[in-house]
Design a protein around this motif. Structure first.
Motif, PDB file in Angstrom:
ATOM      1  N   PHE A   1      63.154  84.317   9.786  1.00  0.00           N
ATOM      2  CA  PHE A   1      62.648  83.211   8.954  1.00  0.00           C
ATOM      3  C   PHE A   1      61.117  83.127   9.049  1.00  0.00           C
ATOM      4  O   PHE A   1      60.440  82.959   8.040  1.00  0.00           O
ATOM      5  CB  PHE A   1      63.286  81.881   9.381  1.00  0.00           C
ATOM      6  CG  PHE A   1      64.666  81.694   8.820  1.00  0.00           C
ATOM      7  CD1 PHE A   1      64.845  81.047   7.603  1.00  0.00           C
ATOM      8  CD2 PHE A   1      65.786  82.180   9.486  1.00  0.00           C
ATOM      9  CE1 PHE A   1      66.114  80.885   7.066  1.00  0.00           C
ATOM     10  CE2 PHE A   1      67.053  82.024   8.957  1.00  0.00           C
ATOM     11  CZ  PHE A   1      67.223  81.374   7.751  1.00  0.00           C
TER      12      PHE A   1
ATOM     13  N   THR B   1      63.623  76.067   9.137  1.00  0.00           N
ATOM     14  CA  THR B   1      64.710  77.000   9.480  1.00  0.00           C
ATOM     15  C   THR B   1      65.977  76.230   9.862  1.00  0.00           C
ATOM     16  O   THR B   1      67.081  76.562   9.400  1.00  0.00           O
ATOM     17  CB  THR B   1      64.276  77.917  10.656  1.00  0.00           C
ATOM     18  OG1 THR B   1      63.084  78.602  10.287  1.00  0.00           O
ATOM     19  CG2 THR B   1      65.356  78.920  11.012  1.00  0.00           C
TER      20      THR B   1
ATOM     21  N   ALA C   1      65.015  80.381   1.450  1.00  0.00           N
ATOM     22  CA  ALA C   1      63.903  79.818   2.226  1.00  0.00           C
ATOM     23  C   ALA C   1      62.751  79.357   1.340  1.00  0.00           C
ATOM     24  O   ALA C   1      62.142  78.325   1.588  1.00  0.00           O
ATOM     25  CB  ALA C   1      63.415  80.851   3.242  1.00  0.00           C
TER      26      ALA C   1
END
Ligand SMILES: Nc1ncnc2c1ncn2[C@@H]1O[C@H](COP(=O)(O)OP(=O)(O)O)[C@@H](O)[C@H]1O
Ligand code: SF4
Ligand SMILES: [Mg+2]
Length: 331
Positions: A113, A133, A169
């Motif tokens: 991440f 995250t 993300a």
């Protein structure tokens, strides 16, 4: 309705020592905001080629690509490399076939991440990244503690959830999932795809869900596009019917009949006889001709019609039935 992603007469041919072999043939397709569009077809029908062409991942040395891929009002094939890097993940994210096995074994989940965020936002602070995250992991039903794990410590289903969380993300508008659960057992498959559907609704994502499994895809998708020998044969939706009670393209009917249904144990499961055509020597008419139980002589010699509507059937026999059915419905 806005098209988040538009494929405009997209053609891909792979170069080979004996000449070029078509893999994607004149595909036009719109993926709208806030919908799941399923893409189904047998192995080798061109589904992954389509996904890779959309992400501009095919090397020009290996493949000849024609047509346009529009993301909003930008033509992906007109972008510079750096514009393209910005667009990937931020605007269009992809979960590759078998990507759960592509996590880097020496990096923790958190490292994956962190690298993703830093690639796009180099000044983002670690505390912020850890917080983001944790939220993303929770959204795919994983404990935030998973961030400290390494890929080998996780089950296949958990790794696939990590990959899906990673793809989200940067908050993309379009998400492409290529066979995201094929290697997993049915229960895990259902659970992960149910979660994808919930995230799609929440974020109003445009999702292209690619699979060989018509029944699985049609249980989640708003529309299903059926691909055969590199071309789209049918696009159907919930209104027109995703079951076998409605007229479908004979290949779609074959796919539905070839899939076991949990609540329907009386129906015999039948495979589609024959093999897909040799892509280097395609017929003039319908490419499903050799395997089709409904074929007429016109099918062999007359190219299939092209449509650009939301739903359609490209078939000289069933296409006419559907059009007549729709007209009768409107009267
Ligand atoms: N890199 C490549 N070079 C040459 N041919 C390829 C390549 N990748 C795929 N193909 C061929 O293109 C066709 C479509 O493959 P693919 O897009 O992977 O189908 P699917 O994802 O539906 O299984 C197949 O005939 C396959 O053999
Ligand atoms: S066009 Fe003819 S051969 Fe092709 S699917 Fe329709 S009926 Fe079958
Ligand atoms: Mg594939």
């Amino acid at each position: 309705m806005n098209a988040a992603l538009l494929l405009d007469h997209l053609c891909v041919s792979y170069r080979s020592p004996t000449g070029s072999v078509p893999a994607l043939r004149d595909v036009s397709l719109a993926l709208y905001d806030d919908e799941i569009l399923g893409l189904v077809g047998e192995s080798g029908s061109g589904k992954s080629t389509l996904a890779q062409a959309v992400m501009r991942l095919l090397e020009p040395d290996a493949a000849d690509i024609r047509g346009r891929v529009m993301v909003g009002d930008r033509d992906l094939y007109g972008l510079t490399e750096s514009e393209l890097r910005q667009l990937r993940w931020r605007d269009v994210a992809m979960v590759f076939q078998s990507s759960m096995n592509a996590l880097n074994p020496v990096l923790s989940v958190q490292d994956h991440f962190t690298d993703t965020f830093w690639a796009h936002f180099p000044t983002m602070g670690l505390a912020d990244i850890r917080r983001k995250t944790a939220v993303l992991l929770e959204q795919v039903r994983l404990s935030p503690r998973v961030a400290q794990s390494y890929p080998h410590e996780l089950s296949g289903g958990m790794r696939q959830r990590v990959v899906i969380a990673l793809s989200l993300a940067l908050n993309p508008r379009v998400l492409i999932l290529d066979e995201p659960t094929t290697a997993l057992d049915v229960v895990v498959q259902r659970s992960i795809l149910g979660q994808v559907a919930a995230l799609q609704r929440e974020r109003r994502l445009a999702v292209l869900l690619i699979s060989h499994d018509f029944t699985l895809v049609s249980s989640l998708a708003h529309r299903v596009a059926v691909m055969y020998a590199g071309e789209l044969m049918e696009i159907t939706d919930r209104e027109t019917g995703l079951e076998n009670t409605m007229p479908h393209h004979p290949y779609t009917t074959g796919l539905i009949n070839a899939t076991p249904r949990i609540f329907d144990d009386q129906v015999r499961i039948e495979g589609i006889p024959g093999e897909p055509p040799d892509m280097a020597h395609l017929p003039v008419g319908c490419s499903f001709y050799d395997r089709c139980p409904k074929r007429l002589s016109i099918c062999r010699t007359t190219p299939l019609p092209q449509y650009e509507s939301r739903t359609y059937i490209r078939c000289h026999v069933v296409g006419t039935q559907r059009v007549e059915g729709d007209l009768a419905h409107e009267r």
